[in-house]
Design a protein around this motif. Structure first.
Motif, PDB file in Angstrom:
ATOM      1  N   MET A   1     -56.675  50.187  12.541  1.00  0.00           N
ATOM      2  CA  MET A   1     -56.923  51.628  12.578  1.00  0.00           C
ATOM      3  C   MET A   1     -58.338  51.876  13.117  1.00  0.00           C
ATOM      4  N   ARG A   5     -61.194  56.586  10.555  1.00  0.00           N
ATOM      5  CA  ARG A   5     -59.815  57.061  10.416  1.00  0.00           C
ATOM      6  C   ARG A   5     -59.168  56.249   9.304  1.00  0.00           C
ATOM      7  N   LEU A   7     -55.946  56.007   5.924  1.00  0.00           N
ATOM      8  CA  LEU A   7     -54.716  56.422   5.277  1.00  0.00           C
ATOM      9  C   LEU A   7     -54.991  56.646   3.795  1.00  0.00           C
ATOM     10  N   VAL A  22     -48.402  60.062   2.126  1.00  0.00           N
ATOM     11  CA  VAL A  22     -49.456  59.321   2.817  1.00  0.00           C
ATOM     12  C   VAL A  22     -49.990  60.217   3.922  1.00  0.00           C
ATOM     13  N   GLU A  24     -52.665  60.582   7.166  1.00  0.00           N
ATOM     14  CA  GLU A  24     -53.508  59.894   8.151  1.00  0.00           C
ATOM     15  C   GLU A  24     -54.553  60.892   8.634  1.00  0.00           C
ATOM     16  N   SER A  26     -58.708  61.588  10.212  1.00  0.00           N
ATOM     17  CA  SER A  26     -59.933  61.109  10.847  1.00  0.00           C
ATOM     18  C   SER A  26     -61.054  62.110  10.611  1.00  0.00           C
ATOM     19  N   HIS A  36     -53.766  64.001  11.046  1.00  0.00           N
ATOM     20  CA  HIS A  36     -52.892  63.691  12.169  1.00  0.00           C
ATOM     21  C   HIS A  36     -51.422  63.648  11.762  1.00  0.00           C
ATOM     22  N   LYS A  37     -51.170  63.096  10.584  1.00  0.00           N
ATOM     23  CA  LYS A  37     -49.786  62.912  10.162  1.00  0.00           C
ATOM     24  C   LYS A  37     -49.712  62.865   8.642  1.00  0.00           C
ATOM     25  N   ALA A 128     -57.678  59.473   2.030  1.00  0.00           N
ATOM     26  CA  ALA A 128     -57.776  59.060   3.432  1.00  0.00           C
ATOM     27  C   ALA A 128     -59.198  59.232   3.955  1.00  0.00           C
ATOM     28  N   GLY A 132     -61.543  56.278   5.375  1.00  0.00           N
ATOM     29  CA  GLY A 132     -62.086  56.340   6.728  1.00  0.00           C
ATOM     30  C   GLY A 132     -63.597  56.296   6.805  1.00  0.00           C
TER      31      GLY A 132
END
Length: 199
Positions: A1, A5, A7, A22, A24, A26, A36-37, A128, A132
């Motif tokens: 990763m 960034r 999870l 979960v 994701e 950044s 992002h997701k 997350a 990150g």
């Protein structure tokens, strides 16, 4: 990763539902946070209406992101200062992250999906961020922690006029949710049955 960034995982049990998420996320050098997701896995027993179940979970994720990023109620002299969505912004569809939803079709008793998908979003995103950049998030909204967001949250005001032929009075806020689309109306009574709505 990539660097900065990460999870983040969260798990929640309520209303007889087991849900995990979960996120994701950044964070750049200017502390701009981007989700992002979001991946959601839920066990709510047998799914009767798959389309409705998917939309409930997606809407919960969008609502959770809106709450975590910028929702805040403040009071001045005992009066709430936020009067409409331009001061209490909701995430817009174009700014939403990718949302992936999976259901475990178990033999558990079927239960609802109106609430269980929302509370996990904040801890998943906070975990997350820690994964990150190594910073723990201890309060919400994120803007109070010095983060900015890539997602556009500022609500625009559009004017709609409704005619009420029967003379009924509408007051307060009406929220309409369709999947991950959230629209808010504030109705104000005008003369001759005309109603003004700020969206």
């Amino acid at each position: 990763m990539p660097a900065a960034r990460g999870l983040g995982l969260s798990f929640y049990f309520c209303h007889a539902a087991h849900v995990a998420e979960v996120a994701e996320v950044s964070v750049d050098e200017n502390r701009k946070r981007t989700v992002h997701k979001v991946t959601v896995v839920a066990d709510v027993g047998p799914i009767v209406n798959m389309s409705g179940a998917l939309n409930q979970v997606r809407g919960a994720v969008i609502d959770g992101l809106s709450t975590m990023v910028g929702h805040k109620i403040t009071m001045e002299n005992g009066i709430i200062e936020q009067t409409n969505l331009h001061q209490y912004p909701v995430l817009r569809i174009g700014a939403a992250p990718k949302i992936e939803v999976h259901f475990i079709q178990s033999d558990n008793e079927p239960t609802g999906l109106g609430e269980p998908g929302l509370p996990l979003l904040a801890p998943a995103v906070a975990n997350a961020i820690f994964a990150g950049i190594g910073k723990r998030v201890r309060k919400m909204p994120l803007v109070d922690e010095g983060f900015t967001v890539e997602q556009l949250l500022v609500a625009s005001k559009h004017r709609l006029t409704f005619f009420n032929k029967r003379g009924n009075t509408f007051f307060g806020i009406l929220g309409v949710t369709a999947g991950s689309l959230c629209i808010g109306f504030e109705f104000k009574r005008f003369s001759q049955g005309r109603i003004h709505a700020s969206v």
